[in-house]
Design a protein around this motif. Structure first.
Motif, PDB file in Angstrom:
ATOM      1  N   GLU A   1      -0.057  -2.898   5.336  1.00 50.84           N
ATOM      2  CA  GLU A   1      -1.134  -2.101   4.752  1.00 50.84           C
ATOM      3  C   GLU A   1      -2.492  -2.542   5.293  1.00 50.84           C
TER       4      GLU A   1
ATOM      5  N   GLN B   1      -3.646  -3.347  -3.548  1.00 44.85           N
ATOM      6  CA  GLN B   1      -2.849  -3.474  -2.334  1.00 44.85           C
ATOM      7  C   GLN B   1      -3.116  -4.824  -1.689  1.00 44.85           C
TER       8      GLN B   1
ATOM      9  N   LEU C   1      -3.518  -7.125   1.348  1.00 45.51           N
ATOM     10  CA  LEU C   1      -3.872  -6.858   2.737  1.00 45.51           C
ATOM     11  C   LEU C   1      -3.693  -8.063   3.647  1.00 45.51           C
TER      12      LEU C   1
END
Length: 234
Positions: free
Chosen positions: A121, A152, A154
């Motif tokens: 991602e 999310q 990363l």
């Protein structure tokens, strides 16, 4: 004119290369000290960009530092309005807490220059500029946090899985320190002298490692920050 709010917790931990770029881009910059700021007079929705910096306390220590409750409330309002917000170290931990996640002491302290591993991602975000193939990241933390609901992941490091996360469209948080510069770290060696000695590190060795890794990190940080501002529409 676009505006940037920078929140400090200790004077010598500043916005480093990010501050330089904000000035070059002609942002109007307001810097406040979280410890003695009048939070009631600071509107969390005003600034185009907000950067929340680090400091040598825990995001959960409001029993010792009551202002943290006001700072968390400020961040809750800003984050839920989906305004561009960048947290670094303590700032990232406070953002996690504001989003309902737990912050707590890590099993090991991460202090010095270590690479990041960018997640799949992360490779589609400005965080990709910090990939271990392009630079080495600077770290200085003894706490960590759970990933907030809806965030999310990363980037990670060997010692700390939750290094960088995004939340919503415009919030980004770094457990590590992408903003540091070789010049700026000289003040850290003084301000954190006791901790450096306690952890059996050497300012001289840290300075040598910074001479190797610092210039490349600064270069990548400028690329990251310029793109992140652009992605946020700022």
């Amino acid at each position: 004119m676009k505006t940037a709010l920078i929140i400090h917790h200790v004077a010598f931990e500043d916005a480093g290369s990010f501050l330089v770029l904000l000035k070059e881009m002609n942002f109007s910059i307001q810097e406040v000290n979280a410890c003695n700021n009048n939070w009631a007079e600071l509107n969390p929705l005003d600034a185009d960009v907000c950067i929340v910096l680090g400091g040598p306390i825990g995001a959960y220590e409001d029993h010792h530092f009551p202002f943290l409750l006001q700072e968390v409330h400020f961040l809750q309002q800003r984050l839920h309005a989906d305004l561009p917000t960048l947290g670094i170290c303590l700032g990232a931990q406070l953002m996690a807490r504001a989003l309902g996640a737990s912050v707590y002491p890590a099993t090991t302290k991460e202090l010095g220059w270590y690479p990041l591993r960018i997640t799949q991602e992360g490779k589609h975000t400005p965080v990709r500029y910090f990939d271990e193939r392009d630079c080495t990241m600077f770290h200085w933390h003894g706490d960590t946090f759970d990933l907030p609901f809806g965030a999310q992941l990363l980037a990670s490091s060997d010692a700390c899985q939750n290094q960088v996360y995004s939340w919503g469209k415009n919030a980004l948080a770094f457990q590590c320190h992408p903003e540091v510069t070789a010049t700026g770290l000289e003040a850290w060696y003084v301000g954190h002298a006791h901790e450096i000695q306690h952890e059996k590190h050497s300012p001289s060795l840290m300075r040598q490692q910074t001479a190797i890794h610092g210039p490349k990190l600064t270069q990548q940080a400028r690329l990251f920050f310029a793109e992140w501002l652009n992605v946020c529409g700022r």
